[in-house]
Motif scaffolding. Structure first.
Motif, PDB file in Angstrom:
ATOM      1  N   THR A  20      53.421  31.460  22.142  1.00 13.67           N
ATOM      2  CA  THR A  20      53.072  32.863  22.673  1.00 13.67           C
ATOM      3  C   THR A  20      51.647  32.078  22.999  1.00 13.67           C
ATOM      4  OG1 THR A  20      52.280  33.341  20.608  1.00 13.67           O
ATOM      5  CG2 THR A  20      54.707  33.887  21.620  1.00 13.67           C
ATOM      6  N   GLY A  21      51.356  32.646  23.824  1.00 12.05           N
ATOM      7  CA  GLY A  21      49.632  32.419  24.766  1.00 12.05           C
ATOM      8  C   GLY A  21      49.600  34.082  25.149  1.00 12.05           C
ATOM      9  N   ASP A  22      48.209  34.348  23.828  1.00 11.44           N
ATOM     10  CA  ASP A  22      46.931  36.065  24.380  1.00 11.44           C
ATOM     11  C   ASP A  22      46.345  35.532  25.776  1.00 11.44           C
ATOM     12  OD1 ASP A  22      49.205  36.613  22.482  1.00 11.44           O
ATOM     13  OD2 ASP A  22      47.769  36.560  20.796  1.00 11.44           O
ATOM     14  N   ILE A  23      46.580  36.093  26.365  1.00  8.80           N
ATOM     15  CA  ILE A  23      45.412  36.755  27.851  1.00  8.80           C
ATOM     16  C   ILE A  23      45.032  37.831  27.837  1.00  8.80           C
ATOM     17  CG2 ILE A  23      47.289  36.244  29.242  1.00  8.80           C
ATOM     18  CD1 ILE A  23      45.796  34.329  31.002  1.00  8.80           C
ATOM     19  N   ASP A  24      43.825  37.645  28.665  1.00  3.94           N
ATOM     20  CA  ASP A  24      43.190  39.012  28.875  1.00  3.94           C
ATOM     21  C   ASP A  24      42.313  38.762  30.257  1.00  3.94           C
ATOM     22  OD1 ASP A  24      41.432  41.408  29.239  1.00  3.94           O
ATOM     23  OD2 ASP A  24      40.230  40.847  27.074  1.00  3.94           O
ATOM     24  N   LEU A  25      43.856  39.338  31.133  1.00  2.00           N
ATOM     25  CA  LEU A  25      43.501  39.693  32.495  1.00  2.00           C
ATOM     26  C   LEU A  25      42.145  40.427  32.744  1.00  2.00           C
ATOM     27  CD1 LEU A  25      47.285  40.133  33.403  1.00  2.00           C
ATOM     28  CD2 LEU A  25      45.728  38.332  32.686  1.00  2.00           C
ATOM     29  N   ASN A  26      41.482  40.720  32.201  1.00  2.00           N
ATOM     30  CA  ASN A  26      40.276  41.367  32.215  1.00  2.00           C
ATOM     31  C   ASN A  26      39.035  39.956  33.309  1.00  2.00           C
ATOM     32  OD1 ASN A  26      39.343  44.269  31.994  1.00  2.00           O
ATOM     33  ND2 ASN A  26      40.597  43.867  30.422  1.00  2.00           N
ATOM     34  N   GLY A  27      39.356  38.737  32.792  1.00  2.00           N
ATOM     35  CA  GLY A  27      38.060  37.319  33.039  1.00  2.00           C
ATOM     36  C   GLY A  27      39.095  37.114  34.631  1.00  2.00           C
ATOM     37  N   ILE A  28      40.782  37.335  34.543  1.00  2.00           N
ATOM     38  CA  ILE A  28      41.100  36.183  36.199  1.00  2.00           C
ATOM     39  C   ILE A  28      41.483  37.963  36.796  1.00  2.00           C
ATOM     40  CG2 ILE A  28      42.838  34.789  35.447  1.00  2.00           C
ATOM     41  CD1 ILE A  28      45.002  36.366  35.730  1.00  2.00           C
ATOM     42  N   LEU A  29      41.263  39.066  36.561  1.00  2.00           N
ATOM     43  CA  LEU A  29      40.640  40.392  37.664  1.00  2.00           C
ATOM     44  C   LEU A  29      38.888  40.489  37.630  1.00  2.00           C
ATOM     45  CD1 LEU A  29      43.487  42.641  36.061  1.00  2.00           C
ATOM     46  CD2 LEU A  29      43.489  40.972  38.163  1.00  2.00           C
ATOM     47  N   ALA A  63      39.590  51.566  34.367  1.00  2.00           N
ATOM     48  CA  ALA A  63      39.514  52.643  33.849  1.00  2.00           C
ATOM     49  C   ALA A  63      40.326  52.522  32.775  1.00  2.00           C
ATOM     50  CB  ALA A  63      40.694  53.735  35.167  1.00  2.00           C
ATOM     51  N   ALA A  64      40.912  51.487  32.188  1.00  2.11           N
ATOM     52  CA  ALA A  64      41.704  51.492  31.255  1.00  2.11           C
ATOM     53  C   ALA A  64      41.755  49.669  30.133  1.00  2.11           C
ATOM     54  CB  ALA A  64      42.992  52.088  30.965  1.00  2.11           C
ATOM     55  N   PRO A  65      40.825  48.673  30.291  1.00  2.00           N
ATOM     56  CA  PRO A  65      40.784  47.753  29.742  1.00  2.00           C
ATOM     57  C   PRO A  65      41.508  47.400  29.158  1.00  2.00           C
ATOM     58  CG  PRO A  65      38.428  48.514  30.041  1.00  2.00           C
ATOM     59  CD  PRO A  65      39.600  50.028  30.251  1.00  2.00           C
ATOM     60  N   PRO A  66      41.764  47.911  27.554  1.00  2.00           N
ATOM     61  CA  PRO A  66      43.214  47.358  27.356  1.00  2.00           C
ATOM     62  C   PRO A  66      44.446  46.901  27.688  1.00  2.00           C
ATOM     63  CG  PRO A  66      41.589  49.086  26.242  1.00  2.00           C
ATOM     64  CD  PRO A  66      41.577  48.958  27.502  1.00  2.00           C
ATOM     65  N   ALA A  67      44.476  47.775  28.963  1.00  2.00           N
ATOM     66  CA  ALA A  67      45.743  47.042  29.803  1.00  2.00           C
ATOM     67  C   ALA A  67      46.034  45.814  29.869  1.00  2.00           C
ATOM     68  CB  ALA A  67      46.076  47.967  31.276  1.00  2.00           C
ATOM     69  N   ALA A  68      44.657  45.029  29.756  1.00  2.00           N
ATOM     70  CA  ALA A  68      45.129  43.502  30.679  1.00  2.00           C
ATOM     71  C   ALA A  68      45.377  43.163  29.360  1.00  2.00           C
ATOM     72  CB  ALA A  68      43.194  43.113  31.240  1.00  2.00           C
ATOM     73  N   ALA A  69      45.958  42.831  28.305  1.00  2.00           N
ATOM     74  CA  ALA A  69      46.169  42.550  27.506  1.00  2.00           C
ATOM     75  C   ALA A  69      46.576  41.895  26.697  1.00  2.00           C
ATOM     76  CB  ALA A  69      45.316  43.442  25.936  1.00  2.00           C
ATOM     77  N   PHE A  70      47.796  40.873  28.001  1.00  2.00           N
ATOM     78  CA  PHE A  70      49.099  40.313  28.241  1.00  2.00           C
ATOM     79  C   PHE A  70      48.983  39.336  26.948  1.00  2.00           C
ATOM     80  CE2 PHE A  70      50.804  40.863  32.222  1.00  2.00           C
ATOM     81  CZ  PHE A  70      50.015  42.170  32.115  1.00  2.00           C
ATOM     82  N   GLN A  71      51.169  38.931  26.302  1.00  2.00           N
ATOM     83  CA  GLN A  71      51.424  37.877  25.790  1.00  2.00           C
ATOM     84  C   GLN A  71      52.307  37.287  26.855  1.00  2.00           C
ATOM     85  OE1 GLN A  71      53.482  38.096  21.912  1.00  2.00           O
ATOM     86  NE2 GLN A  71      51.823  36.814  21.158  1.00  2.00           N
ATOM     87  N   PHE A  72      51.754  35.967  26.900  1.00  2.00           N
ATOM     88  CA  PHE A  72      53.002  34.887  27.162  1.00  2.00           C
ATOM     89  C   PHE A  72      53.822  34.030  26.415  1.00  2.00           C
ATOM     90  CE2 PHE A  72      50.584  35.739  31.238  1.00  2.00           C
ATOM     91  CZ  PHE A  72      51.428  36.724  32.036  1.00  2.00           C
ATOM     92  N   ARG A  73      55.228  34.005  26.560  1.00  2.00           N
ATOM     93  CA  ARG A  73      56.474  33.358  25.438  1.00  2.00           C
ATOM     94  C   ARG A  73      56.849  32.384  26.170  1.00  2.00           C
ATOM     95  NH1 ARG A  73      57.507  39.379  23.872  1.00  2.00           N
ATOM     96  NH2 ARG A  73      55.794  39.989  23.177  1.00  2.00           N
ATOM     97  N   ALA A  74      57.132  31.390  25.263  1.00  2.00           N
ATOM     98  CA  ALA A  74      58.013  30.692  25.584  1.00  2.00           C
ATOM     99  C   ALA A  74      58.616  30.293  24.628  1.00  2.00           C
ATOM    100  CB  ALA A  74      57.643  29.076  26.570  1.00  2.00           C
TER     101      ALA A  74
END
Lengths: 189, 189
Positions: A122-131, B27-38
């Motif tokens: 799993t990789g956690d990423i906050d897209l506030n960075g790339i955006l 408007a909602a910075p927490p929406a940018a929290a993603f987790q990708f997985r493999a």
């Protein structure tokens, strides 16, 4: 399928060939200079297609037995068409595959027969960075976690040591936890 | 295929959706929290199979439109069966795809129409590292080079700026040139 004519195959790893390769590189260290490559062609939007075939290694230009192609894209929630995984997901796949391949080789060399190796990365990423919305947030993963299940004919401590040694010798783990100089050139005609 | 009902699609990028996404995250910075997985399953020897499907993002658990699977292996010269690219090659593919997706988005946002984007990524690696034969040699790539060809309806300087801005906002470029904490856990039963 590898035919085990001399009993040297363990976990699908031809240990005789593995040790012969080590000896060959010991005798001629420049043979270990490899160059891997990927080509990429933009398709549309965030969709691109990568091609992997040729590489240089063991003193000569080589090619895989076939050409591998992989689409990458963003899902709809990231304004893409979901024609493939995101580039960042391919990184997680690469890490799991690298640690797993090393684990099988090391187990074979140590005489341990594996029955199962599974992992989730799993990789956690906050897209506030790339955006570009928060300069304090990095573009890439803030943390990566790998959870392995390893089973085989050795005590738990020995199985754990396989993972530790694979980590210590993993090319992909190294490029994620270390820093790699990346040079970019652009041609426009 | 994206239908361009309002003239907002450029380079296959729906710029209206792109800007709406930016506004939503602002408007909602927490929406940018993603987790990708493999997920990864060992097959035999250096051959494993990765699966990519679920991820978390924009506040909820999500899944790609289909499940993606990719084999990874070593070629014969590296004592594998060549059932897929090496893990290290997937990293180069990820870098090219990430820079290319960003480039198309940035071009669309800047009103530049692209006609062609191609790239070749090379990674130089000295296998004396992963083979454990020389402690001075790192396991991973010593250097990576990306060569882009970018064509579109803008002057060369503007096209080059697209690549530079994509680099500055690339998740995969960041994890290769920066350092990511990677945690590994092992279960043996």
């Amino acid at each position: 399928m590898t035919t085990d004519v001399n009993g040297s195959v363990r976990n699908g790893v031809d240990t005789a060939a593995l040790f012969a390769t080590l000896d060959a590189v010991k005798a001629a260290p420049p043979a270990a200079a490899f160059q891997f490559r990927a080509e990429n062609q933009w398709v549309s939007g965030t969709h691109s297609r990568g091609t992997i075939n040729g590489f240089f290694g063991a003193g000569e230009e080589r090619a895989h037995e076939r050409t591998f192609q992989f689409d990458a894209d963003h899902p709809a929630v990231l304004v893409g068409q979901d024609n493939g995984p995101t580039p960042a997901e391919f990184v997680l796949h690469a890490l799991a595959a690298c640690l797993t391949a090393g684990l099988a080789n090391i187990a074979a060399a140590r005489g341990i027969r594996l029955t199962e190796v599974r992992s989730t990365v799993t990789g956690d990423i906050d897209l506030n960075g790339i955006l570009g919305l928060d300069p304090r947030v990095r573009n890439g993963y803030q943390r990566i976690a790998v959870r392995f299940t390893v089973k085989g004919d050795a005590p738990a401590a020995k199985l754990r040591e396989l993972v530790e040694q694979s980590r210590a010798r993993s090319a992909v783990y190294d490029v994620l936890t270390g820093q790699v100089p990346v040079d970019i050139e652009v041609t426009t005609d």
